[in-house]
Design an enzyme around this catalytic site. Structure first.
Site, PDB file in Angstrom:
ATOM      1  N   ASP A 136      10.915  12.310  13.033  1.00 56.84           N
ATOM      2  CA  ASP A 136      11.731  13.464  12.661  1.00 56.84           C
ATOM      3  C   ASP A 136      12.800  12.985  11.694  1.00 56.84           C
ATOM      4  O   ASP A 136      13.331  11.875  11.839  1.00 56.84           O
ATOM      5  CB  ASP A 136      12.375  14.085  13.911  1.00 56.84           C
TER       6      ASP A 136
ATOM      7  N   GLU B 154      -4.799  32.601   6.127  1.00 57.20           N
ATOM      8  CA  GLU B 154      -5.083  33.247   7.414  1.00 57.20           C
ATOM      9  C   GLU B 154      -5.560  34.679   7.210  1.00 57.20           C
ATOM     10  O   GLU B 154      -4.892  35.445   6.504  1.00 57.20           O
ATOM     11  CB  GLU B 154      -3.831  33.225   8.299  1.00 57.20           C
TER      12      GLU B 154
ATOM     13  N   HIS C  32      -3.898  31.721  15.392  1.00 57.67           N
ATOM     14  CA  HIS C  32      -2.429  31.752  15.299  1.00 57.67           C
ATOM     15  C   HIS C  32      -1.846  32.519  16.488  1.00 57.67           C
ATOM     16  O   HIS C  32      -1.077  33.477  16.328  1.00 57.67           O
ATOM     17  CB  HIS C  32      -1.977  32.406  13.987  1.00 57.67           C
TER      18      HIS C  32
END
Length: 322
Positions: A175, A265, A283
């Site tokens: 991160d 998508e 999703h």
């Protein structure tokens, strides 16, 4: 004339009937998504002309759409990621943008673990083959003692780590803003992206899509992974170069993958659909009754606070208040 609110997420009215009633009792005229799917840019433009507030899912709110909304005061995101919203354009138009952090973290984390188990044990592949009349044995791998590489340790990443610890997995992380105190408490280790990819048995993505994360994992990065490793993406489709992923899977450089999000998508025509070692979901990470209810409540709270001229706690473009 009643003030108009556009609500695009298809699940909102199904689960949040009381919130719908509340908005109507407050005198708002509610406009719902009439198509039962994500709206296109042109459809958004046709609907948004006299709207003052919008509760939006993944539908496009780019500069062109926002320019067609002169009355719009508040965009309340029904979820966390705001990559479908042009924040700069919204800020220029003095439109408040909010989101609902934390409301779907556990839902996405639980789906992530389900996808990890699915790929590791070939669950969907076995199910599909049985339905086709075939019977076979599939050699998977156990999670205990394996390295789970979390790319992104926000709320969802931390929830995944908590669940994975229950399976006896070792947590390694990458991160840009490492939370060393959290890592110390849970026994996780931060490292470079390259080291994480080379050591992880499972790589799971939990970071937003922006210029810096677009195709974060492409040919070079995927080639650093173990050929026995699997990749799981429940973040945003654009973080992974899907062509490079397909090639890596085809060439045996990765053992498998699971995707809940895609560059396009739905992923019509994607070659990933042809691979038995890939699990695909629609999703649906945030789609639990509990998460939908929590997202709806916070989205409405954000919307009403903004429409009242007050500063919502979860404002994304805080510079609008400068």
């Amino acid at each position: 004339m009643a003030r108009k609110i556009l609500i695009t997420p298809r699940t909102f009215r199904l689960v949040n009937a009381k919130l719908t009633e509340l908005l109507e009792q407050l005198g708002y005229d509610l406009i719902f998504n009439p198509y039962g799917r994500l709206l296109t840019e042109d459809e958004m433009i046709n609907l948004i002309g006299d709207i003052e507030g919008i509760i939006v899912g993944l539908d496009p709110l780019n500069e062109k759409v926002l320019k067609a909304a002169p009355k719009l005061k508040v965009i309340s995101k029904y979820g966390v990621g705001v990559d479908n919203i042009d924040l700069a354009a919204a800020t220029r138009q003095k439109i408040i943008v909010t989101n609902t952090p934390g409301t779907n973290s556990l839902a996405v984390a639980e789906l992530t673990m389900g996808l990890i188990l699915n790929v590791a044990r070939h669950i969907s592949c076995s199910d599909r083959k049985i339905r086709e009349g075939s019977w076979g044995k599939y050699q998977g791998f156990e999670l205990k003692g394996k390295n789970l590489g979390l790319i992104g340790t926000g709320q969802i990443g931390k929830e995944v780590a908590s669940l994975a610890k229950g399976f006896g997995m070792k947590i390694i992380c990458y991160d840009l803003k490492p939370d060393q105190e959290w890592a110390r408490q849970v026994g996780a280790s931060y490292m470079s992206l390259q080291d994480l990819l080379s050591q992880a048995d499972v790589v799971s993505l939990h970071l937003p899509l922006c210029d810096g994360t677009y195709h974060l994992l492409s040919t070079k990065e995927l080639s650093n992974m173990k050929p026995t490793a699997i990749l799981v993406n429940t973040a945003r489709g654009g973080v992974v170069d899907e062509e490079a992923l397909y090639n890596a899977l085809q060439e045996g450089k990765l053992a498998g993958a699971a995707l809940d999000v895609y560059e396009q998508e739905p992923p019509v025509g994607s070659p990933l659909r042809s691979l038995d070692n890939v699990v695909l979901t629609s999703h649906m990470g945030a789609h639990t009754r509990e998460a939908i209810s929590a997202m709806g409540k916070l989205a409405v709270d954000n919307l009403l606070t903004g429409l009242a001229g007050k500063r919502p706690e979860f404002t994304v473009n805080n510079e609008i208040w400068a």
